[in-house]
Enzyme design. Structure first.
Site, PDB file in Angstrom:
ATOM      1  N   GLY A  13     -14.170   8.196 -69.372  1.00  0.00           N
ATOM      2  CA  GLY A  13     -12.766   8.525 -69.673  1.00  0.00           C
ATOM      3  C   GLY A  13     -12.292   9.696 -68.827  1.00  0.00           C
ATOM      4  CB  SER A  15      -8.362   8.290 -65.565  1.00  0.00           C
ATOM      5  OG  SER A  15      -7.944   7.948 -66.871  1.00  0.00           O
ATOM      6  CB  VAL A  65     -17.900   3.580 -72.781  1.00  0.00           C
ATOM      7  CG1 VAL A  65     -17.644   4.241 -71.452  1.00  0.00           C
ATOM      8  CG2 VAL A  65     -16.932   4.082 -73.851  1.00  0.00           C
ATOM      9  CB  SER A 143     -13.782  16.173 -82.748  1.00  0.00           C
ATOM     10  OG  SER A 143     -12.619  16.640 -83.408  1.00  0.00           O
ATOM     11  CE1 TYR A 156     -11.675  11.291 -82.247  1.00  0.00           C
ATOM     12  CE2 TYR A 156     -11.526  13.223 -83.657  1.00  0.00           C
ATOM     13  CZ  TYR A 156     -11.563  12.662 -82.399  1.00  0.00           C
ATOM     14  OH  TYR A 156     -11.482  13.466 -81.288  1.00  0.00           O
ATOM     15  CB  ILE A 189      -7.516  20.033 -76.465  1.00  0.00           C
ATOM     16  CG1 ILE A 189      -8.819  20.602 -77.072  1.00  0.00           C
ATOM     17  CG2 ILE A 189      -7.376  20.383 -74.987  1.00  0.00           C
ATOM     18  CD1 ILE A 189      -8.966  22.104 -77.074  1.00  0.00           C
TER      19      ILE A 189
HETATM   20  P1  NAD Z   1      -7.123  11.185 -73.949  1.00  0.00           P
HETATM   21  O1  NAD Z   1      -6.652  10.108 -74.822  1.00  0.00           O
HETATM   22  O2  NAD Z   1      -6.166  11.869 -73.049  1.00  0.00           O
HETATM   23  O3  NAD Z   1      -8.370  10.738 -73.092  1.00  0.00           O
HETATM   24  C1  NAD Z   1      -9.342   9.858 -73.547  1.00  0.00           C
HETATM   25  C2  NAD Z   1      -9.902   9.136 -72.374  1.00  0.00           C
HETATM   26  O4  NAD Z   1     -10.891   8.195 -72.806  1.00  0.00           O
HETATM   27  C3  NAD Z   1      -8.824   8.326 -71.644  1.00  0.00           C
HETATM   28  O5  NAD Z   1      -8.999   8.474 -70.248  1.00  0.00           O
HETATM   29  C4  NAD Z   1      -9.121   6.905 -72.078  1.00  0.00           C
HETATM   30  O6  NAD Z   1      -8.709   5.922 -71.163  1.00  0.00           O
HETATM   31  C5  NAD Z   1     -10.619   6.961 -72.196  1.00  0.00           C
HETATM   32  N1  NAD Z   1     -11.147   5.868 -73.006  1.00  0.00           N
HETATM   33  C6  NAD Z   1     -10.767   5.497 -74.251  1.00  0.00           C
HETATM   34  N2  NAD Z   1     -11.451   4.430 -74.637  1.00  0.00           N
HETATM   35  C7  NAD Z   1     -12.303   4.105 -73.622  1.00  0.00           C
HETATM   36  C8  NAD Z   1     -13.270   3.112 -73.445  1.00  0.00           C
HETATM   37  N3  NAD Z   1     -13.499   2.184 -74.381  1.00  0.00           N
HETATM   38  N4  NAD Z   1     -13.958   3.082 -72.276  1.00  0.00           N
HETATM   39  C9  NAD Z   1     -13.717   3.989 -71.306  1.00  0.00           C
HETATM   40  N5  NAD Z   1     -12.815   4.966 -71.431  1.00  0.00           N
HETATM   41  C10 NAD Z   1     -12.111   5.028 -72.591  1.00  0.00           C
HETATM   42  O7  NAD Z   1      -7.760  12.249 -74.950  1.00  0.00           O
HETATM   43  P2  NAD Z   1      -8.518  13.632 -74.710  1.00  0.00           P
HETATM   44  O8  NAD Z   1      -7.906  14.579 -75.650  1.00  0.00           O
HETATM   45  O9  NAD Z   1      -8.640  13.985 -73.282  1.00  0.00           O
HETATM   46  O10 NAD Z   1      -9.951  13.233 -75.297  1.00  0.00           O
HETATM   47  C11 NAD Z   1     -11.172  13.356 -74.614  1.00  0.00           C
HETATM   48  C12 NAD Z   1     -12.293  13.506 -75.630  1.00  0.00           C
HETATM   49  O11 NAD Z   1     -12.118  14.716 -76.348  1.00  0.00           O
HETATM   50  C13 NAD Z   1     -12.308  12.390 -76.675  1.00  0.00           C
HETATM   51  O12 NAD Z   1     -13.643  12.045 -76.989  1.00  0.00           O
HETATM   52  C14 NAD Z   1     -11.668  13.049 -77.872  1.00  0.00           C
HETATM   53  O13 NAD Z   1     -12.067  12.443 -79.079  1.00  0.00           O
HETATM   54  C15 NAD Z   1     -12.176  14.461 -77.731  1.00  0.00           C
HETATM   55  N6  NAD Z   1     -11.404  15.456 -78.443  1.00  0.00           N
HETATM   56  C16 NAD Z   1     -10.079  15.672 -78.154  1.00  0.00           C
HETATM   57  C17 NAD Z   1      -9.389  16.641 -78.862  1.00  0.00           C
HETATM   58  C18 NAD Z   1      -7.945  16.932 -78.603  1.00  0.00           C
HETATM   59  O14 NAD Z   1      -7.355  17.694 -79.366  1.00  0.00           O
HETATM   60  N7  NAD Z   1      -7.324  16.413 -77.577  1.00  0.00           N
HETATM   61  C19 NAD Z   1     -10.042  17.384 -79.841  1.00  0.00           C
HETATM   62  C20 NAD Z   1     -11.367  17.159 -80.098  1.00  0.00           C
HETATM   63  C21 NAD Z   1     -12.054  16.202 -79.393  1.00  0.00           C
END
Ligand code: NAD
Length: 249
Positions: A13, A15, A65, A143, A156, A189
């Protein structure tokens, strides 16, 4: 001399959001980067361009994935391009929020498939070559929700909590093989994921966060960069909180 020269990282993920920031942070250590994406090819290619401008090798690899066969094919392509993967960052994740009484089985299943089976698919295929090379870094993006719970996120929380349990168990299993396994637990975030959260909820989040704001993807990426470094070799089974003080575990 940057710390990860000659090393290769696979960031799932990668990108956008936190994943993109992690790719860039690791490239600052001169690590070559395999950028995994599921559907945003253009965004992934843009990250690749940015990484190449930083002077590292980089390539985008499509693959879901949560799908075992796609994961296999994707990793095969990564291996034939780079030869090995030294740093695996299990970052890809999704949310399907709904209070538990209303949650549909497919919402439960989908979140576990991506957030928990995804790391299984990646780790099970990449771990043997790390053990063989006697060096590896696995960083799982968990998280704060795993630690505190959160209304509407039972699926989640279970997946992210499972990821912490996996981190600690795998850390014990491979500690003597030169492979460390750690987790980073972000708070709230600023990414596309939290863009979907209503403003009034985010206001409450800010009030409950001692730092008084949401975090930035780069602040999470910095913790991953730290854990990926050779000097972090005595840190394993750890969870680093990057949450502005919202939860202090
Ligand atoms: P985001 O939605 O911007 O990014 C998630 C990425 O994962 C995207 O690029 C998406 O295309 C990719 N993805 C989703 N399903 C997929 C799959 N089946 N195969 C391959 N790629 C896949 O969100 P983010 O905030 O950048 O999240 C990144 C990580 O951080 C995640 O695991 C999320 O749970 C975790 N997280 C985020 C926060 C927050 O507040 N943003 C907080 C805690 C944890």
């Amino acid at each position: 001399m940057p710390d990860l020269t000659g090393r290769v990282a696979l960031v799932t993920g990668g990108s956008r959001g936190i994943g993109r920031a992690i790719c860039i942070a690791l490239a600052h250590e001169k690590c070559d980067i395999a950028v995994n994406y599921r559907s945003h090819a253009e965004a992934a290619e843009e990250v690749v361009r940015e990484l190449k401008d930083m002077g590292v090798r980089a390539k985008a690899f499509q693959g879901d994935v949560s799908d075992s066969e796609q994961s296999n094919n994707m990793i095969e392509s990564v291996m034939s391009e780079f030869g090995h993967v030294d740093v695996l960052v299990n970052n890809a994740g999704i949310t399907r929020d709904r209070s538990f009484v209303k949650m549909k089985p497919e919402e439960w299943r989908e979140v576990l498939l991506v957030n928990l089976n995804g790391p299984f698919n990646m780790t099970s295929r990449l771990l043997p070559q790390m053990i063989e090379r006697n060096w590896g870094r696995i960083v799982n993006i968990s998280s704060i929700v795993a630690q505190m719970g959160n209304f509407g996120q039972s699926n989640y929380a279970v997946a992210k909590g499972g990821l912490i349990a996996f981190t600690k168990t795998l850390a014990r299993e491979v500690a003597a093989k030169g492979v460390t396994v750690n987790a980073v637990a972000p708070g709230f975030i600023e990414t596309d994921m939290t863009a979907a959260v209503p403003d009034k909820v985010l206001d409450v989040v800010r009030q409950l966060t001692p730092v008084g704001r949401l975090g930035r993807p780069e602040e999470v990426a910095r913790a991953v960069r730290f854990l990926a470094a050779p000097q972090a070799s005595f840190i394993t089974g750890e969870v680093i909180n990057v949450n502005g003080g919202m939860y202090m575990g």
